[in-house]
Write an enzyme that holds these catalytic residues in place. Structure first.
Site, PDB file in Angstrom:
ATOM      1  N   ASP A 142       9.210   9.831 -26.702  1.00  0.00           N
ATOM      2  CA  ASP A 142       9.669  11.222 -26.727  1.00  0.00           C
ATOM      3  C   ASP A 142       9.184  11.961 -25.491  1.00  0.00           C
ATOM      4  O   ASP A 142       7.988  12.188 -25.325  1.00  0.00           O
ATOM      5  CB  ASP A 142       9.112  11.919 -27.986  1.00  0.00           C
ATOM      6  N   TYR A 170       8.320  18.449 -19.536  1.00  0.00           N
ATOM      7  CA  TYR A 170       7.042  17.718 -19.421  1.00  0.00           C
ATOM      8  C   TYR A 170       6.817  17.193 -17.997  1.00  0.00           C
ATOM      9  O   TYR A 170       5.712  16.765 -17.669  1.00  0.00           O
ATOM     10  CB  TYR A 170       6.979  16.525 -20.394  1.00  0.00           C
ATOM     11  N   LYS A 197      14.586  16.369 -23.946  1.00  0.00           N
ATOM     12  CA  LYS A 197      14.940  17.708 -24.444  1.00  0.00           C
ATOM     13  C   LYS A 197      15.339  18.604 -23.278  1.00  0.00           C
ATOM     14  O   LYS A 197      14.731  18.523 -22.200  1.00  0.00           O
ATOM     15  CB  LYS A 197      13.748  18.344 -25.171  1.00  0.00           C
ATOM     16  N   HIS A 235      15.315  22.072 -26.597  1.00  0.00           N
ATOM     17  CA  HIS A 235      13.864  22.164 -26.770  1.00  0.00           C
ATOM     18  C   HIS A 235      13.436  23.400 -27.564  1.00  0.00           C
ATOM     19  O   HIS A 235      12.524  23.336 -28.388  1.00  0.00           O
ATOM     20  CB  HIS A 235      13.196  22.167 -25.390  1.00  0.00           C
TER      21      HIS A 235
END
Ligand SMILES: NC(=O)c1ccc[n+]([C@@H]2O[C@H](COP(=O)([O-])OP(=O)(O)OC[C@H]3O[C@@H](n4cnc5c(N)ncnc54)[C@H](OP(=O)(O)O)[C@@H]3O)[C@@H](O)[C@H]2O)c1
Length: 280
Positions: free
Chosen positions: A43, A48, A73, A106
């Site tokens: 994930d 990120y 996401k 997200h």
């Protein structure tokens, strides 16, 4: 590994590996370690900053791509049809894959209907296998489910023993959306790993508090994606398929529910200001 079948027939591992707060430098090694000890679901997210490292690991790991399940996401700043469409292509490129297994919105902010339409289009074109959302609380989820063509397959929300999301779970079941936990250990808050209830129950099965907490979520019908940069903890966290919590254990853990976020509320305007200002 055990799997759940999503509402479009796609199979998703019930336990995966999350890479939030894993730096781009460290991420490739972490994902390779995770895959080497048996994880098949990873994930990540545009926000990120480590999709490329995940892509490198996918390329190098030696496990056939079809055995892996990769989630990313779309971040708020990529919201709206056009920007989302461009960002999805960028994610695909960074992940060095011909397809992405699951793409989530997200956060429930910016023009997320536009974002969702771009995701529906990619889904119909066949290079995204399932689409869904994250941090959509029941009000937003019900709204979305009623006005989109492709129903969301997954909703990833904060879920752990202290915030069990019972009401949100009921709505997800009602609309055929798979509940996925983020922060299954509450990132260690509330002295998570030494919690006396989790520790005591775990001792009966020769398991840690972490393993007991993951088992509780899996038995509650929730998909989990624990994060650790330590290989020995990755091994521990995936070793949760050889025991079953009793009804009494489940009830004792249900009683830990504080029914509140340990992080923040998506209904707090100051928080929305902070989140919508990130990665602009
Ligand atoms: N959609 C969203 O908005 C959202 C938000 C947050 C997270 N997520 C996703 O959910 C995943 C998991 O959540 P999270 O990373 O926030 O937190 P988490 O998995 O609840 O907790 C991670 C923390 O627990 C420690 N840990 C892991 N296993 C352990 C063990 N067996 N014993 C002791 N400590 C242990 C880790 O330390 P070490 O790394 O040092 O081992 C790290 O500090 C993320 O990686 C991300 O993929 C999504």
């Amino acid at each position: 590994m055990e799997y759940v079948t999503l509402n479009n027939g796609i199979k998703m591992p019930v336990l995966g590996y999350g890479v939030y707060q894993v730096s781009n430098e460290e991420c490739e090694r972490c994902v390779l370690d995770a895959i080497s000890v048996g994880y098949r679901s990873i994930d990540t997210a545009q926000a990120y900053g480590n999709e490329e490292a995940v892509g490198n690991a996918i390329k190098k790991c030696g496990v056939p791509r079809e055995e892996l399940f990769i989630t990313t996401k779309v971040w708020i700043s990529n919201g709206g049809y056009e920007k989302a469409k461009t960002s999805l292509r960028e994610s695909l490129c960074k992940l060095q894959s011909e397809y992405i297994d699951l793409v989530l919105i997200h956060q429930p902010f910016n023009d997320y209907y536009g974002t969702y339409r771009a995701m529906e289009e990619a889904y119909k074109e066949g290079w995204i296998r399932a689409i869904g959302v994250s941090n959509f609380y029941p009000d937003r989820l019900v709204d979305l489910c009623n006005f989109v063509e492709v129903k969301p397959a997954v909703n990833q929300v904060e879920t752990h023993v202290f915030q069990q999301q019972a009401q949100a779970h009921e709505y997800m079941v009602k609309y055929g959306v798979q509940h996925e936990s983020w922060g299954p250990f509450a990132e260690g808050r509330n002295d998570f790993f030494t919690n006396p209830v989790l520790t005591k129950i775990g001792e009966k099965y020769n398991k840690s508090a972490a393993q007991t907490a993951l088992r509780f979520l899996i038995q509650s019908g929730v998909v989990v994606i624990p994060k650790s940069t330590h290989k020995e903890r990755m091994i521990q966290n995936i070793d949760v398929f050889d025991f079953v919590l009793s009804g009494e254990d489940m009830e004792a853990i249900q009683a830990l529910d504080e029914k509140e976020s340990l992080f923040f509320s998506h209904y707090d305007p100051a928080m929305v200001e902070m989140l919508t200002g990130l990665h602009q």
